[in-house]
Design an enzyme around this catalytic site. Structure first.
Site, PDB file in Angstrom:
ATOM      1  N   ILE A  24       0.838  -1.204   0.000  1.00 41.02           N
ATOM      2  CA  ILE A  24       0.000   0.000   0.000  1.00 41.02           C
ATOM      3  C   ILE A  24       0.874   1.256   0.000  1.00 41.02           C
ATOM      4  O   ILE A  24       0.608   2.215  -0.730  1.00 41.02           O
ATOM      5  CB  ILE A  24      -0.938  -0.009   1.235  1.00 41.02           C
ATOM      6  CG1 ILE A  24      -1.964  -1.147   1.110  1.00 41.02           C
ATOM      7  CG2 ILE A  24      -1.643   1.344   1.386  1.00 41.02           C
ATOM      8  CD1 ILE A  24      -2.813  -1.379   2.361  1.00 41.02           C
ATOM      9  N   ASN A  94       2.303   4.486   7.725  1.00 37.21           N
ATOM     10  CA  ASN A  94       1.718   3.267   7.158  1.00 37.21           C
ATOM     11  C   ASN A  94       2.441   1.974   7.536  1.00 37.21           C
ATOM     12  O   ASN A  94       1.865   0.896   7.445  1.00 37.21           O
ATOM     13  CB  ASN A  94       1.714   3.475   5.627  1.00 37.21           C
ATOM     14  CG  ASN A  94       1.594   2.216   4.824  1.00 37.21           C
ATOM     15  OD1 ASN A  94       0.509   1.671   4.694  1.00 37.21           O
ATOM     16  ND2 ASN A  94       2.706   1.740   4.274  1.00 37.21           N
ATOM     17  N   SER A 147      -7.065  -0.119  10.119  1.00 36.87           N
ATOM     18  CA  SER A 147      -7.572  -1.277   9.369  1.00 36.87           C
ATOM     19  C   SER A 147      -9.003  -1.507   9.811  1.00 36.87           C
ATOM     20  O   SER A 147      -9.377  -1.131  10.934  1.00 36.87           O
ATOM     21  CB  SER A 147      -6.732  -2.518   9.709  1.00 36.87           C
ATOM     22  OG  SER A 147      -7.370  -3.690   9.261  1.00 36.87           O
ATOM     23  N   TYR A 162      -2.764  -7.925  16.201  1.00 34.75           N
ATOM     24  CA  TYR A 162      -2.982  -6.993  15.084  1.00 34.75           C
ATOM     25  C   TYR A 162      -4.272  -6.204  15.315  1.00 34.75           C
ATOM     26  O   TYR A 162      -4.302  -4.978  15.181  1.00 34.75           O
ATOM     27  CB  TYR A 162      -3.062  -7.789  13.775  1.00 34.75           C
ATOM     28  CG  TYR A 162      -3.183  -6.937  12.525  1.00 34.75           C
ATOM     29  CD1 TYR A 162      -2.052  -6.395  11.926  1.00 34.75           C
ATOM     30  CD2 TYR A 162      -4.426  -6.698  11.930  1.00 34.75           C
ATOM     31  CE1 TYR A 162      -2.154  -5.629  10.768  1.00 34.75           C
ATOM     32  CE2 TYR A 162      -4.537  -5.929  10.782  1.00 34.75           C
ATOM     33  CZ  TYR A 162      -3.394  -5.400  10.201  1.00 34.75           C
ATOM     34  OH  TYR A 162      -3.502  -4.635   9.059  1.00 34.75           O
ATOM     35  N   LYS A 166      -4.609  -2.094  15.810  1.00 38.66           N
ATOM     36  CA  LYS A 166      -5.330  -1.208  14.885  1.00 38.66           C
ATOM     37  C   LYS A 166      -6.465  -0.464  15.599  1.00 38.66           C
ATOM     38  O   LYS A 166      -6.766   0.694  15.264  1.00 38.66           O
ATOM     39  CB  LYS A 166      -5.833  -1.994  13.679  1.00 38.66           C
ATOM     40  CG  LYS A 166      -4.703  -2.572  12.821  1.00 38.66           C
ATOM     41  CD  LYS A 166      -3.780  -1.479  12.269  1.00 38.66           C
ATOM     42  CE  LYS A 166      -2.753  -2.008  11.283  1.00 38.66           C
ATOM     43  NZ  LYS A 166      -1.883  -0.970  10.731  1.00 38.66           N
ATOM     44  N   ILE A 195      -6.789  -5.927   1.259  1.00 36.42           N
ATOM     45  CA  ILE A 195      -6.189  -5.283   0.090  1.00 36.42           C
ATOM     46  C   ILE A 195      -5.069  -6.197  -0.432  1.00 36.42           C
ATOM     47  O   ILE A 195      -4.286  -6.735   0.367  1.00 36.42           O
ATOM     48  CB  ILE A 195      -5.587  -3.898   0.475  1.00 36.42           C
ATOM     49  CG1 ILE A 195      -6.627  -2.991   1.149  1.00 36.42           C
ATOM     50  CG2 ILE A 195      -4.969  -3.216  -0.752  1.00 36.42           C
ATOM     51  CD1 ILE A 195      -7.759  -2.503   0.278  1.00 36.42           C
ATOM     52  N   THR A 197      -1.787  -7.119  -1.390  1.00 29.35           N
ATOM     53  CA  THR A 197      -0.404  -6.627  -1.206  1.00 29.35           C
ATOM     54  C   THR A 197       0.472  -7.816  -0.798  1.00 29.35           C
ATOM     55  O   THR A 197      -0.055  -8.895  -0.499  1.00 29.35           O
ATOM     56  CB  THR A 197      -0.314  -5.591  -0.059  1.00 29.35           C
ATOM     57  OG1 THR A 197      -0.567  -6.272   1.177  1.00 29.35           O
ATOM     58  CG2 THR A 197      -1.289  -4.449  -0.236  1.00 29.35           C
TER      59      THR A 197
HETATM   60  P1  NDP Z   1       3.441  -4.901   3.411  1.00 27.61           P
HETATM   61  O1  NDP Z   1       3.929  -6.006   4.277  1.00 27.61           O
HETATM   62  O2  NDP Z   1       3.309  -5.132   1.966  1.00 27.61           O
HETATM   63  O3  NDP Z   1       4.312  -3.579   3.658  1.00 27.61           O
HETATM   64  C1  NDP Z   1       4.624  -3.188   4.970  1.00 27.61           C
HETATM   65  C2  NDP Z   1       5.643  -2.082   4.915  1.00 27.61           C
HETATM   66  O4  NDP Z   1       5.955  -1.695   6.265  1.00 27.61           O
HETATM   67  C3  NDP Z   1       6.932  -2.493   4.250  1.00 27.61           C
HETATM   68  O5  NDP Z   1       7.355  -1.469   3.395  1.00 27.61           O
HETATM   69  C4  NDP Z   1       7.909  -2.644   5.409  1.00 27.61           C
HETATM   70  O6  NDP Z   1       9.217  -2.312   4.983  1.00 27.61           O
HETATM   71  C5  NDP Z   1       7.378  -1.610   6.397  1.00 27.61           C
HETATM   72  N1  NDP Z   1       7.769  -1.886   7.787  1.00 27.61           N
HETATM   73  C6  NDP Z   1       7.443  -2.952   8.554  1.00 27.61           C
HETATM   74  N2  NDP Z   1       8.017  -2.845   9.763  1.00 27.61           N
HETATM   75  C7  NDP Z   1       8.708  -1.673   9.770  1.00 27.61           C
HETATM   76  C8  NDP Z   1       9.519  -0.992  10.721  1.00 27.61           C
HETATM   77  N3  NDP Z   1       9.739  -1.502  11.944  1.00 27.61           N
HETATM   78  N4  NDP Z   1      10.066   0.204  10.376  1.00 27.61           N
HETATM   79  C9  NDP Z   1       9.868   0.730   9.149  1.00 27.61           C
HETATM   80  N5  NDP Z   1       9.121   0.130   8.200  1.00 27.61           N
HETATM   81  C10 NDP Z   1       8.552  -1.054   8.516  1.00 27.61           C
HETATM   82  O7  NDP Z   1       2.023  -4.460   4.022  1.00 27.61           O
HETATM   83  P2  NDP Z   1       0.772  -3.715   3.382  1.00 27.61           P
HETATM   84  O8  NDP Z   1       1.200  -2.797   2.320  1.00 27.61           O
HETATM   85  O9  NDP Z   1      -0.260  -4.740   3.121  1.00 27.61           O
HETATM   86  O10 NDP Z   1       0.292  -2.900   4.660  1.00 27.61           O
HETATM   87  C11 NDP Z   1       0.652  -1.551   4.876  1.00 27.61           C
HETATM   88  C12 NDP Z   1      -0.164  -1.044   6.063  1.00 27.61           C
HETATM   89  O11 NDP Z   1      -1.558  -1.193   5.770  1.00 27.61           O
HETATM   90  C13 NDP Z   1       0.070  -1.820   7.358  1.00 27.61           C
HETATM   91  O12 NDP Z   1       0.011  -0.923   8.456  1.00 27.61           O
HETATM   92  C14 NDP Z   1      -1.111  -2.780   7.399  1.00 27.61           C
HETATM   93  O13 NDP Z   1      -1.414  -3.179   8.704  1.00 27.61           O
HETATM   94  C15 NDP Z   1      -2.202  -1.917   6.791  1.00 27.61           C
HETATM   95  N6  NDP Z   1      -3.321  -2.658   6.237  1.00 27.61           N
HETATM   96  C16 NDP Z   1      -3.125  -3.607   5.276  1.00 27.61           C
HETATM   97  C17 NDP Z   1      -4.204  -4.297   4.758  1.00 27.61           C
HETATM   98  C18 NDP Z   1      -4.066  -5.352   3.724  1.00 27.61           C
HETATM   99  O14 NDP Z   1      -5.042  -6.097   3.498  1.00 27.61           O
HETATM  100  N7  NDP Z   1      -2.943  -5.484   3.066  1.00 27.61           N
HETATM  101  C19 NDP Z   1      -5.574  -4.028   5.236  1.00 27.61           C
HETATM  102  C20 NDP Z   1      -5.660  -2.990   6.229  1.00 27.61           C
HETATM  103  C21 NDP Z   1      -4.561  -2.337   6.710  1.00 27.61           C
HETATM  104  P3  NDP Z   1      10.560  -2.987   5.571  1.00 27.61           P
HETATM  105  O15 NDP Z   1      10.229  -4.420   5.887  1.00 27.61           O
HETATM  106  O16 NDP Z   1      11.538  -2.780   4.476  1.00 27.61           O
HETATM  107  O17 NDP Z   1      10.883  -2.177   6.786  1.00 27.61           O
END
Ligand code: NDP
Length: 255
Positions: A24, A94, A147, A162, A166, A195, A197
């Site tokens: 996202i 995010n 979420s 989780y 949220k 979503i 992803t």
């Molecule tokens: P992804 O796992 O695809 O992406 C998560 C991102 O968060 C990555 O870029 C990761 O980068 C980063 N991240 C994780 N931990 C850390 C940290 N400690 N410091 C910095 N960056 C961090 O997840 P989504 O894109 O699916 O989700 C994005 C957000 O949306 C989340 O908060 C998720 O809970 C929320 N969400 C997602 C839904 C879905 O269905 N996909 C639905 C509702 C909410 P890196 O590992 O390189 O640090």
């Protein structure tokens, strides 16, 4: 400049996107860049693909390696952004993780880990951003990623940490919005349903198949379907919108 550019254009604005290397965050970073904002991406493991995509769309952005759970790293990243870009108008807060676990199999350490990234991490980023905005007289906009799981308990997978994180984000958002309303800084949350992803693709197929009948639209959302809500929340058109949670879930929470 056409009407939409006039009301939703972000030329001259600087946007921070945490977790913008994939999923996202990547798509929202591209959407904000296409609307004209300069993008600073914060995550732990790089964002080359996102930066390429931004470049292809005629935008500009850069990456700062940052773990959102580390206050010093976040503070340093925010200072770098102000030094390099001269402003910080938008924060898409995010970065997040998810663990599916039956509660009786989970450890307190695992529970803490999810809260640490999803809730405390978003607090650390929001607090640092508000400090910078206040110090620089910026009436910025922060969107905290929540979420639908902050309002419902997903089935059939159990994910108490989780869901709790949220729910915390939604109420942290309201609390910050009220506390800083008089400063002109607006803070809202976004609550997507399922979503497509890398995070959701990590979920076993039998679980994803079980979700479909529960989603009134019988499909997962695309990250692109979140862009317009983000553009609204960060625009001046949302000047009277703070502490709101925008749900985009294909109708999941209606039934
Ligand atoms: P992804 O796992 O695809 O992406 C998560 C991102 O968060 C990555 O870029 C990761 O980068 C980063 N991240 C994780 N931990 C850390 C940290 N400690 N410091 C910095 N960056 C961090 O997840 P989504 O894109 O699916 O989700 C994005 C957000 O949306 C989340 O908060 C998720 O809970 C929320 N969400 C997602 C839904 C879905 O269905 N996909 C639905 C509702 C909410 P890196 O590992 O390189 O640090």
């Amino acid at each position: 400049m056409n009407y939409l550019e006039k009301i939703f254009g972000l030329n001259g604005k600087v946007a921070v996107v945490t977790g913008g290397g994939r999923g996202i965050g990547q798509v929202i970073a591209c959407g904000l860049a296409q609307a004209g904002a300069e993008i600073a991406i914060l995550s732990r493991s790089g964002a080359d693909n996102t930066l390429e995509m931004i470049d292809e769309r005629g935008g500009s952005g850069y990456y700062i390696k940052t773990d959102v759970t580390e206050e010093d790293e976040v503070e340093r990243a925010m200072e770098k952004i102000i030094d390099r870009s001269g402003s910080m108008d938008i924060v898409f807060n995010n970065a997040g993780i998810c663990m599916h676990q039956d509660t009786l199999d989970a450890t307190a350490e695992e529970f803490r880990k999810v809260i640490d990234v999803n809730l405390t991490g978003e607090f650390i980023v929001a607090q640092a951003a508000i400090r910078i905005m206040l110090a620089n007289g910026i009436q910025g906009s922060i969107i905290n990623m929540a979420s639908m799981s902050g309002s419902i308990a997903n089935v059939p997978q159990w994910q108490v940490s989780y869901n709790a994180s949220k729910a915390g984000v939604i109420h942290m958002t309201r609390s910050l919005a009220a506390e800083f309303a008089e400063t002109g800084i607006r803070i809202n949350s976004l609550s997507p349903g399922y979503i497509a992803t890398p995070m959701s693709a990590d979920t076993p197929k039998e679980l994803r198949d079980a979700w479909m009948p529960l989603i009134p639209m019988h499909r997962m959302g695309k990250p692109e379907e979140l862009i317009p809500a983000v553009l609204y929340l960060v625009s001046d058109q949302a000047g009277y919108t703070s502490g709101s949670d925008i749900v985009i879930d294909g109708g999941y929470t209606c039934i």
